[in-house]
Design an enzyme around this catalytic site. Structure first.
Site, mmCIF file in Angstrom:
data_model
loop_
_atom_site.group_PDB
_atom_site.id
_atom_site.type_symbol
_atom_site.label_atom_id
_atom_site.label_comp_id
_atom_site.label_asym_id
_atom_site.label_seq_id
_atom_site.Cartn_x
_atom_site.Cartn_y
_atom_site.Cartn_z
ATOM 1 N N LYS A 191 34.845 46.508 24.895
ATOM 2 C CA LYS A 191 36.400 45.570 25.289
ATOM 3 C C LYS A 191 36.243 45.067 26.747
ATOM 4 C CE LYS A 191 38.243 46.651 20.785
ATOM 5 N NZ LYS A 191 37.510 47.684 20.181
HETATM 6 C C1 LIG Z 1 36.851 47.220 18.831
HETATM 7 C C2 LIG Z 1 35.659 48.172 18.535
HETATM 8 C C3 LIG Z 1 34.728 47.437 17.332
HETATM 9 C C4 LIG Z 1 35.225 46.501 16.622
HETATM 10 O O1 LIG Z 1 35.050 45.217 17.117
HETATM 11 P P1 LIG Z 1 35.709 44.063 16.560
HETATM 12 O O2 LIG Z 1 35.728 42.904 17.439
HETATM 13 O O3 LIG Z 1 37.135 44.235 16.216
HETATM 14 O O4 LIG Z 1 35.245 43.672 15.235
HETATM 15 C C5 LIG Z 1 33.771 48.328 17.206
HETATM 16 N N1 LIG Z 1 33.432 49.363 17.967
HETATM 17 C C6 LIG Z 1 34.264 49.805 18.705
HETATM 18 C C7 LIG Z 1 33.740 51.028 19.624
HETATM 19 C C8 LIG Z 1 35.318 49.189 19.287
HETATM 20 O O5 LIG Z 1 36.222 49.513 20.264
#
Ligand SMILES: *Cc1c(COP(=O)(O)O)cnc(C)c1O
Length: 433
Positions: free
Chosen positions: A107
């Protein structure tokens, strides 16, 4: 470029409005009006380009009409001040490590890009200060706070439920200072979210200060996630492993995988995708039945994927014009229980020495079970295993080392402001800011 809403009931908007508003006025998600195809020559030489060069090409296709090239280049370079390497785990299975950024999860890419793009738009408008409100159950707060840290003209308020986030998560947004304020809400995550929603609707507050959200469905957080799919392909091509490439994405809200699908629309030669789910199997069931039934989420050890109504499903549906056979020929699904996830973390560690986090484990297992003999697979390792230290340690019965970057957060001193879950108190606080 113009952006339309997946609900089709509101007017198209500019990139600037899409970024500042986050969500369309008909509550739909913004989609770029065109997804440009990149030239053949780009894919021929992609293995010779750096991550930043590749990312700039992709960014230019989406944002080049709206942001001057020098500025966009700077935003891309500042965003990607860390690598996303592809690492071999075992024959034909590779990990795309997306945890080398400041908060050790993928993210960071979207949050850092969005912060800088928003910063640019604010500057364009004569530097009126913008306040970002974000409610978090843990991980979003740290990515957003660190993404916006030190960006001129923006102040971030992170609202989190007191006593309900892990110590590691809490220090990632309470020790930063500068333009980041942590508000510790005496309530649960839903109370934090309600405070933020009420603030956006409150006329006095909106007159007093300019408010915006840094929601994960924002196009400026969502689209930059395409960068590392191209870079993963480039690295696999260099290894001579890109001919029949399968990409597997541990998915919750489905933003990450949707960015990959956009990449393929732009010409990226990925053979097919796998969406790996934990026990929250709404999308998996959609692939099997053609019917989409949102459910309340169930809690798992891969908690960032505990989503019962993935918001980016609307984007996937729109991209393939609602055609179930088109969607299911592009993406296959997998779903795993906590027991299976734990078993996978343990077996992979024992057999290969590679330590998966619970989310990446879903991706690794889905490749193991689905790859055909001539295919090669890359799964997205979405977070560092140390972010889930106690879970992972109890599975592998070994100590998980905390990376220096994460340890550094834990040395800082916590600063937060305690507030009640009553909107009147939150409003009074902001009116004094
Ligand atoms: C947010 C997140 C996901 C999921 O990603 P999406 O884009 O919501 O499908 C998977 N793994 C981790 C560690 C995350 O923080």
């Amino acid at each position: 470029m113009k952006y339309y809403s997946t609900n089709g009931k509101s007017d198209q908007v500019t990139l600037r409005d899409a970024v500042v508003k986050g969500l369309a006025s008909d509550k739909g998600l913004f989609m770029p009006e065109v997804i440009k195809h990149l030239p053949e020559s780009f894919f021929e030489e992609i293995q010779n380009l750096s991550f930043q060069e590749i990312a700039y090409k992709v960014a230019d296709a989406f944002f080049g009409e709206d942001v001057p090239s020098d500025t966009l280049k700077q935003i891309v370079c500042d965003t990607l001040n860390f690598d996303c390497p592809v690492v071999k785990v075992k024959d034909n299975i590779y990990s795309l490590e997306l945890f080398h950024g400041p908060t050790l999860a993928f993210k960071d890419v979207g949050a850092r890009f969005m912060a800088r793009l928003l910063g640019y738009f604010i500057q364009q408008e004569g530097n009126q200060k913008v306040n970002v409100l974000v409610a978090t159950s843990g991980d979003t707060g740290s990515a957003v706070a660190n993404g916006f840290l030190g960006v001129d003209g923006i102040h971030v308020y992170v609202l989190y439920p007191k006593g309900k986030v892990s110590a590691i998560q809490e220090c990632q947004f309470t020790t930063l200072g500068q333009n980041i304020t942590a508000l510790e809400v005496d309530g649960v995550f839903d109370d934090c979210q309600a405070l933020v929603k009420n603030a956006f609707m409150d006329a006095d507050l909106n007159k007093h200060m300019k408010l915006t959200s840094a929601n994960s469905i924002n196009v400026a957080r969502f689209l930059p996630q395409a960068f590392y799919y191209f870079y993963a392909y480039a690295q696999m091509k260099k290894l001579g492993k890109a001919d029949q490439l399968v990409v597997c994405v541990p998915s919750g809200n489905f933003g990450n995988i949707t960015a990959g699908l956009f990449g393929k629309e732009m010409g990226l030669p990925i053979k097919r995708f796998i969406a790996a789910n934990n026990a929250n199997d709404i999308f998996y069931n959609y692939l099997q039945t053609g019917e989409y039934h949102p459910q309340s989420s169930v809690q798992t050890i891969a908690n960032a994927m505990d989503v019962g109504d993935p918001s980016n499903f609307a984007r996937i549906f729109d991209l393939y014009k609602g055609c179930h056979s088109a969607i299911s020929s592009e993406i296959s699904g997998a779903t795993y229980t906590d027991e299976q996830i734990a078993e996978t973390v343990k077996a992979c560690y024992r057999e290969t020495g590679y330590l998966l986090d619970p989310h990446g484990a879903c991706g690794y297992r889905a490749l193991q079970e689905n790859l055909t003999a001539n295919e090669c697979g890359v799964f997205l390792e979405t977070a560092h295993p140390a972010k889930f230290k106690s879970t992972v340690e109890s599975i592998v019965e070994d100590e998980v080392e905390i990376p220096a970057k994460l340890a550094a957060f834990m040395k800082g001193s916590k600063k937060s402001i305690e507030i009640s879950k009553n909107f009147a108190d939150f409003k009074a606080y902001l009116m004094n800011e």
